[in-house]
Design a protein around this motif. Structure first.
Motif, mmCIF file in Angstrom:
data_model
loop_
_atom_site.group_PDB
_atom_site.id
_atom_site.type_symbol
_atom_site.label_atom_id
_atom_site.label_comp_id
_atom_site.label_asym_id
_atom_site.label_seq_id
_atom_site.Cartn_x
_atom_site.Cartn_y
_atom_site.Cartn_z
ATOM 1 N N GLY A 48 9.887 108.521 -8.487
ATOM 2 C CA GLY A 48 9.048 108.124 -7.366
ATOM 3 C C GLY A 48 7.587 108.061 -7.762
ATOM 4 O O GLY A 48 6.696 108.494 -7.030
ATOM 5 N N HIS A 49 7.310 107.502 -8.941
ATOM 6 C CA HIS A 49 5.968 107.589 -9.536
ATOM 7 C C HIS A 49 4.897 106.859 -8.730
ATOM 8 O O HIS A 49 3.719 107.195 -8.833
ATOM 9 C CB HIS A 49 6.004 107.071 -10.978
ATOM 10 N N LEU A 50 5.280 105.897 -7.919
ATOM 11 C CA LEU A 50 4.286 105.211 -7.102
ATOM 12 C C LEU A 50 3.550 106.206 -6.208
ATOM 13 O O LEU A 50 2.355 106.060 -5.945
ATOM 14 C CB LEU A 50 4.967 104.135 -6.251
ATOM 15 N N TYR A 51 4.268 107.241 -5.750
ATOM 16 C CA TYR A 51 3.693 108.223 -4.834
ATOM 17 C C TYR A 51 3.113 109.444 -5.563
ATOM 18 O O TYR A 51 2.792 110.437 -4.932
ATOM 19 C CB TYR A 51 4.734 108.665 -3.813
ATOM 20 N N ASP A 52 3.040 109.377 -6.888
ATOM 21 C CA ASP A 52 2.294 110.352 -7.687
ATOM 22 C C ASP A 52 2.835 111.778 -7.569
ATOM 23 O O ASP A 52 2.091 112.716 -7.240
ATOM 24 C CB ASP A 52 0.813 110.304 -7.254
ATOM 25 N N ALA B 134 14.496 118.562 -11.520
ATOM 26 C CA ALA B 134 13.855 117.283 -11.209
ATOM 27 C C ALA B 134 12.995 117.477 -9.973
ATOM 28 O O ALA B 134 13.281 118.316 -9.124
ATOM 29 C CB ALA B 134 14.902 116.192 -10.974
ATOM 30 N N PHE B 135 11.930 116.679 -9.881
ATOM 31 C CA PHE B 135 10.993 116.814 -8.778
ATOM 32 C C PHE B 135 10.693 115.449 -8.194
ATOM 33 O O PHE B 135 10.375 114.501 -8.911
ATOM 34 C CB PHE B 135 9.698 117.470 -9.245
ATOM 35 N N GLY B 136 10.801 115.351 -6.882
ATOM 36 C CA GLY B 136 10.497 114.105 -6.191
ATOM 37 C C GLY B 136 11.020 114.198 -4.767
ATOM 38 O O GLY B 136 11.227 115.290 -4.237
ATOM 39 N N ARG B 137 11.238 113.051 -4.156
ATOM 40 C CA ARG B 137 11.812 113.042 -2.810
ATOM 41 C C ARG B 137 13.324 112.920 -2.929
ATOM 42 O O ARG B 137 13.844 112.017 -3.578
ATOM 43 C CB ARG B 137 11.245 111.885 -1.990
ATOM 44 N N VAL B 138 14.043 113.828 -2.277
ATOM 45 C CA VAL B 138 15.503 113.884 -2.365
ATOM 46 C C VAL B 138 16.103 113.458 -1.035
ATOM 47 O O VAL B 138 15.625 113.858 0.029
ATOM 48 C CB VAL B 138 15.975 115.308 -2.714
ATOM 49 N N HIS B 139 17.125 112.645 -1.096
ATOM 50 C CA HIS B 139 17.900 112.326 0.104
ATOM 51 C C HIS B 139 19.334 112.078 -0.326
ATOM 52 O O HIS B 139 19.630 111.885 -1.509
ATOM 53 C CB HIS B 139 17.333 111.087 0.816
ATOM 54 N N ARG B 140 20.224 112.088 0.630
ATOM 55 C CA ARG B 140 21.643 111.897 0.317
ATOM 56 C C ARG B 140 21.924 110.430 0.006
ATOM 57 O O ARG B 140 21.467 109.549 0.717
ATOM 58 C CB ARG B 140 22.521 112.374 1.468
ATOM 59 N N THR B 141 22.688 110.216 -1.053
ATOM 60 C CA THR B 141 23.041 108.856 -1.448
ATOM 61 C C THR B 141 24.540 108.600 -1.359
ATOM 62 O O THR B 141 24.973 107.462 -1.532
ATOM 63 C CB THR B 141 22.589 108.579 -2.907
ATOM 64 N N GLY B 142 25.333 109.649 -1.130
ATOM 65 C CA GLY B 142 26.786 109.489 -1.140
ATOM 66 C C GLY B 142 27.369 109.475 -2.535
ATOM 67 O O GLY B 142 28.561 109.214 -2.716
ATOM 68 N N ALA C 103 -0.829 111.647 1.670
ATOM 69 C CA ALA C 103 -2.272 111.681 1.884
ATOM 70 C C ALA C 103 -3.065 112.065 0.643
ATOM 71 O O ALA C 103 -4.206 111.616 0.476
ATOM 72 C CB ALA C 103 -2.588 112.645 3.022
ATOM 73 N N ASP C 104 -2.491 112.902 -0.226
ATOM 74 C CA ASP C 104 -3.243 113.378 -1.386
ATOM 75 C C ASP C 104 -2.945 112.589 -2.664
ATOM 76 O O ASP C 104 -3.433 112.949 -3.745
ATOM 77 C CB ASP C 104 -2.943 114.856 -1.640
ATOM 78 N N ALA C 105 -2.141 111.541 -2.569
ATOM 79 C CA ALA C 105 -1.816 110.743 -3.752
ATOM 80 C C ALA C 105 -3.068 110.065 -4.295
ATOM 81 O O ALA C 105 -3.945 109.643 -3.542
ATOM 82 C CB ALA C 105 -0.753 109.699 -3.415
ATOM 83 N N ARG C 106 -3.131 109.967 -5.599
ATOM 84 C CA ARG C 106 -4.260 109.308 -6.245
ATOM 85 C C ARG C 106 -4.038 107.796 -6.216
ATOM 86 O O ARG C 106 -3.031 107.302 -6.706
ATOM 87 C CB ARG C 106 -4.409 109.812 -7.680
ATOM 88 N N LEU C 107 -5.000 107.093 -5.649
ATOM 89 C CA LEU C 107 -4.896 105.648 -5.475
ATOM 90 C C LEU C 107 -6.038 104.944 -6.193
ATOM 91 O O LEU C 107 -7.161 105.470 -6.249
ATOM 92 C CB LEU C 107 -4.942 105.275 -3.984
ATOM 93 N N PRO C 108 -5.791 103.757 -6.726
ATOM 94 C CA PRO C 108 -6.890 102.978 -7.302
ATOM 95 C C PRO C 108 -7.849 102.531 -6.210
ATOM 96 O O PRO C 108 -7.478 102.422 -5.037
ATOM 97 C CB PRO C 108 -6.180 101.787 -7.949
ATOM 98 N N ASP C 109 -9.080 102.284 -6.596
ATOM 99 C CA ASP C 109 -10.092 101.852 -5.632
ATOM 100 C C ASP C 109 -9.979 100.349 -5.440
ATOM 101 O O ASP C 109 -10.344 99.568 -6.311
ATOM 102 C CB ASP C 109 -11.488 102.227 -6.145
ATOM 103 N N VAL C 110 -9.453 99.962 -4.294
ATOM 104 C CA VAL C 110 -9.327 98.540 -3.948
ATOM 105 C C VAL C 110 -10.120 98.315 -2.667
ATOM 106 O O VAL C 110 -9.688 98.735 -1.587
ATOM 107 C CB VAL C 110 -7.858 98.120 -3.759
ATOM 108 N N PRO C 111 -11.294 97.695 -2.745
ATOM 109 C CA PRO C 111 -12.100 97.466 -1.540
ATOM 110 C C PRO C 111 -11.316 96.659 -0.503
ATOM 111 O O PRO C 111 -10.510 95.794 -0.844
ATOM 112 C CB PRO C 111 -13.308 96.672 -2.066
ATOM 113 N N GLY C 112 -11.563 96.988 0.754
ATOM 114 C CA GLY C 112 -10.905 96.256 1.829
ATOM 115 C C GLY C 112 -9.642 96.889 2.334
ATOM 116 O O GLY C 112 -8.991 96.341 3.237
ATOM 117 N N VAL C 113 -9.256 98.062 1.771
ATOM 118 C CA VAL C 113 -8.067 98.776 2.226
ATOM 119 C C VAL C 113 -8.485 100.187 2.626
ATOM 120 O O VAL C 113 -9.232 100.855 1.907
ATOM 121 C CB VAL C 113 -6.979 98.844 1.137
#
Length: 315
Positions: free
Chosen positions: A97-101, A139-147, A241-251
């Motif tokens: 889930g690397h997008l969410y840091d 392992a570390f990340g968001r866990v949910h049931r997949t069956g 809320a605490d994820a590191r995001l690139p600086d993109v003006p206008g967002v």
């Protein structure tokens, strides 16, 4: 009779996935090599273990009888390896889930635990496979049931509940708000930055708050996602809320409240092959979590998918 555990693992994985291609991919083999291992095992046992058909593959009657003790044999072998592992060896932790840091949470505790070797898993099913095969210790990340088969052999502990923000174009009609309610977003377009079956939190959020306009985009990183939101004023997505995001003006990142949606981060491991130093990591996460109120949850104020409330205590 001496069993070859590689052949046994080939059979068990194929019996569980019901598909030669999926089993071969999980084990890092070609389908031809997988088939040879199973054929040799069947020849040794003197009976067919799997039935091949147009709909996939399934265990024969003998295969069903063999499956449970075969799983136990593999678990015992993995536990034996774990028991004699070099004490100086690192704790192998897959992160997904690397997008969410997710690694930023581990980075807060890494100085208080034994050496950690971070891996990069593509998705949750790959994590399940790595843990059950003993290729990762946790392992570390968001866990949910997949069956997926054997999920119940893994232990999950929620370690952080993180508020999420709405990422939204400054040109969106709601883009100048200092705070939003989830209900305010009902008529906006929710962007899924990957296939929706991999983003269960967004699906639960959309279902809970009546957001029908949903669109999937290819995950090309946070920078590309923010640029798409900037250029699509009617769209939004959710981000921890605490994820590191690139600086993109206008967002803009706008906090959500009434209720506050919480994103659950969990640690996952297999007790059958438990690393002797996993307890150190769990203690460090608990200590930091208490100090930073990582597990604060008030159902009168906050929102969690139903499944996540079950993970607030170890199972």
């Amino acid at each position: 009779m001496d069993l070859d555990l590689a052949q046994v693992r080939a059979f068990v994985t194929t019996a569980e996935t019901r598909h030669f291609g999926h089993a071969a991919a999980e084990l890092g083999l070609t389908q031809q090599a997988l088939s040879k291992r199973i054929a040799r095992l069947e020849a040794l046992l003197g009976t067919r273990l799997l039935e091949r058909g147009h709909g996939g593959v399934r265990p024969t009657a003998a295969g069903h009888r063999f499956l449970a003790p075969a799983r136990r044999a593999l678990a015992t072998a993995d536990a034996a390896v774990s028991a004699v592992r070099d004490d100086a060896g690192p704790l192998r932790v897959d992160v997904w889930g690397h997008l969410y840091d997710p690694s930023r949470t581990l980075s807060e505790v890494i100085d208080d635990v034994p050496p950690i070797e971070l891996g990069r898993a593509r998705d949750l099913p790959a994590v399940f496979s790595a843990l059950l095969r003993g290729e990762a210790d946790a392992a570390f990340g968001r866990v949910h049931r997949t069956g997926r088969p054997r999920e119940d052999e893994l232990t999950r502990r929620a370690v952080r509940l993180e508020p999420v923000d709405a990422l939204i174009s400054a040109d969106h009609p709601l883009g100048r708000a200092e705070q939003l309610r989830p209900a305010d977003l009902r008529d906006a377009r929710l962007v899924f930055p990957a296939a929706s079956d991999r983003l269960d939190f967004l699906r639960h959020f959309a279902d809970a708050f009546g957001i029908r306009d949903r669109v999937e985009v290819v995950n090309l990183g946070a920078g590309r996602l923010l640029a798409e939101l900037r250029d699509t004023p009617g769209a939004f997505t959710l981000f921890p809320a605490d994820a590191r995001l690139p600086d993109v003006p206008g967002v803009r990142a706008v906090p959500l409240a009434d209720p506050v949606p919480l994103y659950a981060w969990s640690l996952l491991w297999a007790d059958a092959t438990r690393h002797p130093r996993l307890s150190d990591l769990l203690r460090a996460l608990s200590t930091h979590g208490r100090a930073r109120r990582w597990l604060e949850y008030d159902p009168s104020r906050d929102w969690l998918p139903d499944e996540d409330t079950d993970a607030l205590s170890p199972r």
